[in-house]
Every structure is written in structure tokens, then in C-alpha cells.
Design a protein around this motif. Structure first.
Motif, PDB file in Angstrom:
ATOM      1  N   LYS A 196     -39.608 -54.578  78.943  1.00  0.00           N
ATOM      2  CA  LYS A 196     -38.140 -54.642  78.751  1.00  0.00           C
ATOM      3  C   LYS A 196     -37.425 -55.122  79.822  1.00  0.00           C
ATOM      4  O   LYS A 196     -36.688 -55.940  79.882  1.00  0.00           O
ATOM      5  N   LYS A 197     -37.942 -54.882  81.151  1.00  0.00           N
ATOM      6  CA  LYS A 197     -37.392 -55.395  82.271  1.00  0.00           C
ATOM      7  C   LYS A 197     -37.556 -56.856  82.360  1.00  0.00           C
ATOM      8  O   LYS A 197     -36.741 -57.773  82.678  1.00  0.00           O
ATOM      9  N   ARG A 198     -38.665 -57.296  81.926  1.00  0.00           N
ATOM     10  CA  ARG A 198     -39.116 -59.006  82.201  1.00  0.00           C
ATOM     11  C   ARG A 198     -38.280 -59.530  81.015  1.00  0.00           C
ATOM     12  O   ARG A 198     -37.856 -60.665  81.441  1.00  0.00           O
ATOM     13  N   ALA A 199     -38.029 -59.056  79.913  1.00  0.00           N
ATOM     14  CA  ALA A 199     -37.368 -59.685  78.662  1.00  0.00           C
ATOM     15  C   ALA A 199     -35.828 -59.798  79.177  1.00  0.00           C
ATOM     16  O   ALA A 199     -35.349 -60.838  78.806  1.00  0.00           O
ATOM     17  N   LYS A 200     -35.288 -59.272  80.051  1.00  0.00           N
ATOM     18  CA  LYS A 200     -33.770 -59.333  80.315  1.00  0.00           C
ATOM     19  C   LYS A 200     -33.551 -60.723  81.141  1.00  0.00           C
ATOM     20  O   LYS A 200     -32.512 -61.027  81.437  1.00  0.00           O
ATOM     21  N   ASN A 201     -34.932 -61.023  81.965  1.00  0.00           N
ATOM     22  CA  ASN A 201     -35.033 -61.954  82.847  1.00  0.00           C
ATOM     23  C   ASN A 201     -35.551 -63.204  82.380  1.00  0.00           C
ATOM     24  O   ASN A 201     -35.122 -64.448  82.901  1.00  0.00           O
ATOM     25  N   LEU A 202     -35.793 -63.061  80.823  1.00  0.00           N
ATOM     26  CA  LEU A 202     -36.121 -64.390  80.087  1.00  0.00           C
ATOM     27  C   LEU A 202     -35.310 -65.517  80.163  1.00  0.00           C
ATOM     28  O   LEU A 202     -35.654 -66.714  80.397  1.00  0.00           O
ATOM     29  N   PRO A 203     -33.908 -65.347  79.930  1.00  0.00           N
ATOM     30  CA  PRO A 203     -33.168 -66.613  79.617  1.00  0.00           C
ATOM     31  C   PRO A 203     -33.203 -67.360  81.000  1.00  0.00           C
ATOM     32  O   PRO A 203     -33.279 -68.637  81.142  1.00  0.00           O
ATOM     33  N   GLN A 204     -32.946 -66.641  82.249  1.00  0.00           N
ATOM     34  CA  GLN A 204     -33.053 -67.408  83.650  1.00  0.00           C
ATOM     35  C   GLN A 204     -34.442 -68.044  83.913  1.00  0.00           C
ATOM     36  O   GLN A 204     -34.400 -69.105  84.316  1.00  0.00           O
ATOM     37  N   LEU A 205     -35.305 -67.248  83.498  1.00  0.00           N
ATOM     38  CA  LEU A 205     -36.789 -67.736  83.651  1.00  0.00           C
ATOM     39  C   LEU A 205     -36.986 -68.946  82.867  1.00  0.00           C
ATOM     40  O   LEU A 205     -37.541 -69.937  83.429  1.00  0.00           O
ATOM     41  N   PHE A 206     -36.658 -69.002  81.750  1.00  0.00           N
ATOM     42  CA  PHE A 206     -36.816 -70.253  80.759  1.00  0.00           C
ATOM     43  C   PHE A 206     -36.057 -71.347  81.450  1.00  0.00           C
ATOM     44  O   PHE A 206     -36.854 -72.563  81.397  1.00  0.00           O
ATOM     45  N   ASN A 207     -34.938 -71.282  81.839  1.00  0.00           N
ATOM     46  CA  ASN A 207     -34.205 -72.295  82.316  1.00  0.00           C
ATOM     47  C   ASN A 207     -35.036 -72.985  83.589  1.00  0.00           C
ATOM     48  O   ASN A 207     -35.074 -74.144  83.656  1.00  0.00           O
ATOM     49  N   GLN A 208     -35.443 -72.046  84.378  1.00  0.00           N
ATOM     50  CA  GLN A 208     -36.404 -72.530  85.645  1.00  0.00           C
ATOM     51  C   GLN A 208     -37.555 -73.273  85.037  1.00  0.00           C
ATOM     52  O   GLN A 208     -38.098 -74.241  85.612  1.00  0.00           O
ATOM     53  N   ILE A 209     -38.279 -72.613  83.959  1.00  0.00           N
ATOM     54  CA  ILE A 209     -39.635 -73.341  83.525  1.00  0.00           C
ATOM     55  C   ILE A 209     -39.180 -74.551  83.011  1.00  0.00           C
ATOM     56  O   ILE A 209     -39.939 -75.665  83.294  1.00  0.00           O
ATOM     57  N   ILE A 210     -38.143 -74.753  81.942  1.00  0.00           N
ATOM     58  CA  ILE A 210     -37.979 -76.201  81.409  1.00  0.00           C
ATOM     59  C   ILE A 210     -37.565 -77.081  82.446  1.00  0.00           C
ATOM     60  O   ILE A 210     -38.165 -78.423  82.517  1.00  0.00           O
ATOM     61  N   GLN A 211     -36.635 -76.749  83.648  1.00  0.00           N
ATOM     62  CA  GLN A 211     -36.295 -77.683  84.503  1.00  0.00           C
ATOM     63  C   GLN A 211     -37.694 -78.204  85.214  1.00  0.00           C
ATOM     64  O   GLN A 211     -37.662 -79.429  85.784  1.00  0.00           O
ATOM     65  N   SER A 212     -38.374 -77.223  85.864  1.00  0.00           N
ATOM     66  CA  SER A 212     -39.535 -77.526  86.563  1.00  0.00           C
ATOM     67  C   SER A 212     -40.478 -78.810  85.717  1.00  0.00           C
ATOM     68  O   SER A 212     -40.985 -79.632  86.330  1.00  0.00           O
ATOM     69  N   ARG A 213     -40.470 -78.541  84.242  1.00  0.00           N
ATOM     70  CA  ARG A 213     -41.408 -79.309  83.576  1.00  0.00           C
ATOM     71  C   ARG A 213     -40.789 -80.805  83.594  1.00  0.00           C
ATOM     72  O   ARG A 213     -41.434 -81.632  83.498  1.00  0.00           O
ATOM     73  N   GLN A 214     -39.244 -80.937  83.182  1.00  0.00           N
ATOM     74  CA  GLN A 214     -38.560 -82.063  83.591  1.00  0.00           C
ATOM     75  C   GLN A 214     -39.100 -82.749  84.798  1.00  0.00           C
ATOM     76  O   GLN A 214     -39.170 -83.909  84.849  1.00  0.00           O
ATOM     77  N   LEU A 215     -38.916 -82.108  85.993  1.00  0.00           N
ATOM     78  CA  LEU A 215     -39.052 -82.558  87.238  1.00  0.00           C
ATOM     79  C   LEU A 215     -40.582 -82.979  87.266  1.00  0.00           C
ATOM     80  O   LEU A 215     -40.842 -84.142  88.058  1.00  0.00           O
ATOM     81  N   ILE A 216     -41.592 -82.432  86.798  1.00  0.00           N
ATOM     82  CA  ILE A 216     -43.134 -82.838  86.902  1.00  0.00           C
ATOM     83  C   ILE A 216     -43.140 -84.125  86.036  1.00  0.00           C
ATOM     84  O   ILE A 216     -43.929 -85.211  86.684  1.00  0.00           O
ATOM     85  N   GLU A 217     -42.620 -84.420  84.755  1.00  0.00           N
ATOM     86  CA  GLU A 217     -42.627 -85.500  84.011  1.00  0.00           C
ATOM     87  C   GLU A 217     -42.163 -86.432  84.702  1.00  0.00           C
ATOM     88  O   GLU A 217     -42.606 -87.633  84.504  1.00  0.00           O
ATOM     89  N   SER A 218     -41.082 -86.192  85.606  1.00  0.00           N
ATOM     90  CA  SER A 218     -40.440 -87.500  86.280  1.00  0.00           C
ATOM     91  C   SER A 218     -40.990 -87.750  87.432  1.00  0.00           C
ATOM     92  O   SER A 218     -40.699 -88.727  88.471  1.00  0.00           O
TER      93      SER A 218
END
Length: 466
Positions: A176-198
Motif C-alpha cells: 500500500k505504501k509502495r503503491a502511493k509512490n507508483l506514479p512518481q516511480l513510473f515517470n522515473q523508470i520511463i525517463q531512464s529507459r528513454q535516456l538509455i535508448e539515446s
């Protein structure tokens, strides 16, 4: 006292009227009510064994009811209406039907209904546990995966439901505690993947490091960081190797060695780095030898044989397999020695006053003249040496002056005797005149005859008494 009893009875009556109907599972008849019901039947028609049997069935029904009530209360506290409402209502319907049968004295049939209801409730309880375990498993997998924004509401709703079923479950609390942070975590993960691809690995690493602080329990973040560190390491290695070979092609051996060693630190066991370092040493040695040979050849053309010899020998120390240089050195050594000997006589012409040196100089001159393809320097040396040899045997006059009391002797010439003035001819060289007189200290005079000089006077007088 009577008023108090009446108040109690009134409250009990109200409970029966308003509270019990809301419980869905109705309270069964008491022993007294049942006995009264049985007594109302003709005693001739009901045997004592039948009464005992019904009493046993009634008690069995009550035991099942106790379990039903406990299961019902637990499920209601778990908000069963949000995840098992239809089955829960079906179980309560069986309870109601069992109650009807109970009231009519059909205890055995009521027990069957109660048991069916209890089985349904137990099944629901098990289903609740399955939902919790499934939520823990799937939510953890979804958080690890986190490749779609749709997973965020899925995880949140699943965890919220599971927390209704088992609010004290530690795994659910953490989720439940982790689920509250999922939106922020998701943005960080997507951003990191884009940076890795570039190919922007360093910025991606910073983003993933922040993500690991948002959710320290996400294993995939740690794995991604490890993989990113590997990519950064590989990128650095590739850059070091590229810079090393680029420097090597420019003969910048110092820079090449520096970056190749950086590559070796990055991957100590990589064979290609070790091969590059071997290639570096080979290329550097070859370059240095080629450079030395070029300088030595230039010294040869300038007829600086000694310098050429030293450089060639230095090259052989680096690579003893240079057959051409070894063969060439035979002549170089001869010319260097010849040059050295000629220069020695040119710089020290008076040494030819010695007969052995004179003969050596003549022999050296003969050898020099025999050399083919004489250079300008050698030709000049031959000319100078010829003149020196010729001048070395010319006679030059000197005047010896004394007091007719001192006996004069010229070393390497002989005793001249007593005189006031004596003129004699000598070849160029270094001489010592010694005077002797009884009762006086000996007198020594050193003098030099130069080919270019005019007549000189030499005075030798013993004047210091003993």
C-alpha cells in the motif's frame, strides 16, 4: 424493583423486534421452547427416543450456527460485499432456510442447510486469503515490470481490496505504501529507459538512483542500475581503446599507453587490452629504431662516424635482430676509429715528434687515401694530416743562451756543453733543456717548437746557490 424488571423485559423485547431480524442468521428455539413444542404434541404419538434424537439434532444445529455466526462476522469485517457478495448472500439464504426448518422441528434438514452455508462461508474465507496472496504476488510482479501506466491503478485497486480483507498483513501494508509512490516511480523508470535508448547512460544512472530511493524494494531498479553500470563500463572501455589506437596511429605513445592502461583497469582480464599494449610496445620500439636509424644515417652523411656508431649501437640494444645494422656497423666502426685517430693527430700535431707516432700517422694517412667515395670531411682531414706529417719533420732554429758556466743538455737530443749562445735546429715538438753547475741548483726549462713559429731564444743559467 418491579419497575426495573419491567424495564429489562421491555429492552429485551425491543432487541428481539429490531436487532435480531437484522442479523440474517436467526436465533433458534431454546430448550424450554422446544420442550413446550414437543409437549403440545400427543405424548402417545412421540416416543422418548424421538424426543432425545430431536434434542441431539437441535444441539448439533446450534453448534453449526455458532461457527456460522463467527464466519459471517469475520467476512463482514473483511468487506466481503466488495469481493464475494453473491456467494455471501447465497450462504445467508441457506441460513434463513435452515432457520425455517429449525422452527418447524426439522433439525436434521436444518443442519444440512447450515452446513451448506458454513461450507460456503469457509470457502469465502479461503477465497479472501487467495485474493490477498494473489495480490501480493501479482502486485509485486507488476511493480517490477512497470512498463505501462495502466498498471498503477491496477496495483492500487488490488492492494486497497486486499487491505480490506487483511488490514494487518505486513506485506499488504508495504504494498500500500509502495503503491502511493507508483506514479512518481513510473515517470522515473520511463525517463531512464528513454535516456538509455539515446545512449545517455550517465543521466539515466542518476534518474535510476533517484528511483531506487523512491522504492528501495524494487529489485528491477537495482538490476537496471547494475546493467547500466555495465553499459557505462563497456562504453568507457570502448572509448579508451579507440583513443588508444588513435594515439598509436599518430605515434603518440605516451597518450596511447595512458588510455590503454585505463582500459586495462576497467577490464583487467581482457585479452584485447593486453594485445594492444604489446602492439604499443612493438610499434614504439619500431618507431624509435626507425628514428634512430634516420638520425644515424644523417650523421653518416655528415661523416660524424662516432655519433653514427653510438646511435646504431643504441638501436641494436633495442632490437638485436637488425641484421642490416649489424652488417653496416663493420664499416661504421672502421670509419669511426679512422676519424678518431686522424682527429687526434690533427689536434695534437706535436705528438709526431715521436718516431712511432710519426710512422703511425703516415700509415693512417695511407689508409685514409685508400677509402672510396671520400666525403668532404675526410678529404680535409687527409690534407691536414699530410701537412702535419710534412711539417713534423721540418727543422726550426732556436737560440740557446747561457753563462758559459752552466752545462746544457737537451733531453732526447743530447749534451751540448758550456756556451754563451748556441744556435741549433729541431723538429717541432716538446723539449726539456737542463742546466747543471757545481754548487748551484739544477735548472730545467721546458719549451715547444711550433711549425709556425719564428726563431726563439731559450735561456738556461744555474744561478741559485746550494
Amino acid at each position: 424493583m418491579k419497575k426495573f424488571l419491567l424495564l429489562v423485559l421491555l429492552l429485551a423485547a425491543l432487541s428481539v423486534i429490531f436487532i435480531l431480524p437484522n442479523l440474517e442468521i436467526k436465533t433458534v428455539l431454546t430448550d424450554t421452547e422446544e420442550m413446550n413444542t414437543l409437549s403440545s404434541v400427543d405424548s402417545n404419538e412421540i416416543s422418548q427416543s424421538t424426543i432425545a434424537e430431536k434434542t441431539r439434532y437441535r444441539k448439533s444445529a446450534q453448534l453449526v450456527l455458532e461457527e456460522l455466526i463467527e464466519a459471517r462476522d469475520i467476512l463482514e469485517s473483511q468487506s466481503v460485499d466488495k469481493w464475494g457478495d453473491s456467494k455471501f448472500k447465497s450462504a445467508l439464504k441457506n441460513v434463513s432456510e435452515g432457520d425455517e426448518l429449525y422452527r418447524t422441528g426439522d433439525y436434521l434438514e436444518s443442519i444440512e442447510k447450515y452446513k451448506d452455508a458454513l461450507d460456503q462461508l469457509v470457502s469465502l474465507k479461503l477465497r479472501g486469503k487467495e485474493i490477498v496472496q494473489q495480490t501480493i504476488s501479482e502486485s509485486n510482479k507488476d511493480i517490477e515490470k512497470l512498463d505501462s501506466e495502466l498498471l498503477i491503478p491496477k496495483v492500487s485497486s488490488s492492494v486497497d481490496l486486499a487491505s480490506l480483507i487483511e488490514p494487518d498483513n505486513e506485506d499488504i501494508k508495504l504494498l500500500k505504501k509502495r503503491a502511493k509512490n507508483l506514479p512518481q516511480l513510473f515517470n522515473q523508470i520511463i525517463q531512464s529507459r528513454q535516456l538509455i535508448e539515446s545512449g545517455n547512460f550517465y543521466d539515466a544512472k542518476n534518474i535510476l538512483t533517484e528511483a531506487s530511493l523512491i522504492d528501495p524494494n524494487r529489485r528491477q531498479t537495482e538490476l537496471s542500475l547494475n546493467e547500466l553500470q555495465r553499459l557505462i563500463k563497456e562504453e568507457n572501455f570502448t572509448r579508451f581503446m579507440s583513443q588508444g589506437f588513435s594515439a598509436l596511429n599518430k605515434n603518440d605513445f605516451s597518450l596511447a599507453r595512458e588510455v590503454f592502461n585505463e582500459a586495462l583497469i576497467t577490464y583487467p582480464n581482457r585479452s584485447d587490452v593486453k594485445e594492444a599494449l604489446v602492439q604499443l610496445e612493438t610499434r614504439q620500439t619500431s618507431f624509435q629504431i626507425s628514428k634512430k636509424i634516420a638520425i644515424a644515417e644523417s650523421e653518416e652523411r655528415e661523416e660524424n662516424w662516432q655519433k653514427a656508431l653510438e646511435i646504431y649501437e643504441s638501436a641494436l640494444l633495442q632490437d638485436s635482430t637488425l641484421i642490416d645494422i649489424q652488417a653496416k656497423l663493420i664499416n661504421i666502426r672502421i670509419r669511426a676509429q679512422l676519424d678518431k685517430n686522424i682527429q687526434n693527430f690533427i689536434y695534437n700535431p706535436l705528438t709526431l715528434s715521436s718516431e712511432s707516432n710519426y710512422q703511425s700517422a703516415k700509415s693512417l694517412l695511407l689508409n685514409a687515401k685508400r677509402i672510396n667515395n671520400q666525403g668532404v670531411k675526410l678529404k680535409n682531414q687527409i690534407l691536414k694530416l699530410s701537412n702535419i706529417i710534412e711539417d713534423s719533420r721540418k727543422l726550426f732554429n732556436i737560440n740557446l743562451l747561457s753563462d758559459q758556466k752552466t752545462e746544457i743538455t737537451i733531453f732526447k737530443v743530447g749534451t751540448i756543453g758550456l756556451f754563451e749562445k748556441y744556435t741549433m735546429s729541431l723538429i717541432p715538438g716538446e723539449y726539456i733543456a737542463q742546466g747543471r753547475r757545481s754548487g748551484f741548483r739544477d735548472k730545467r726549462v721546458e719549451f715547444v717548437i711550433e711549425p709556425s713559429q719564428t726563431i726563439k731564444d731559450i735561456t738556461i743559467i744555474c744561478s741559485e746557490k746550494i
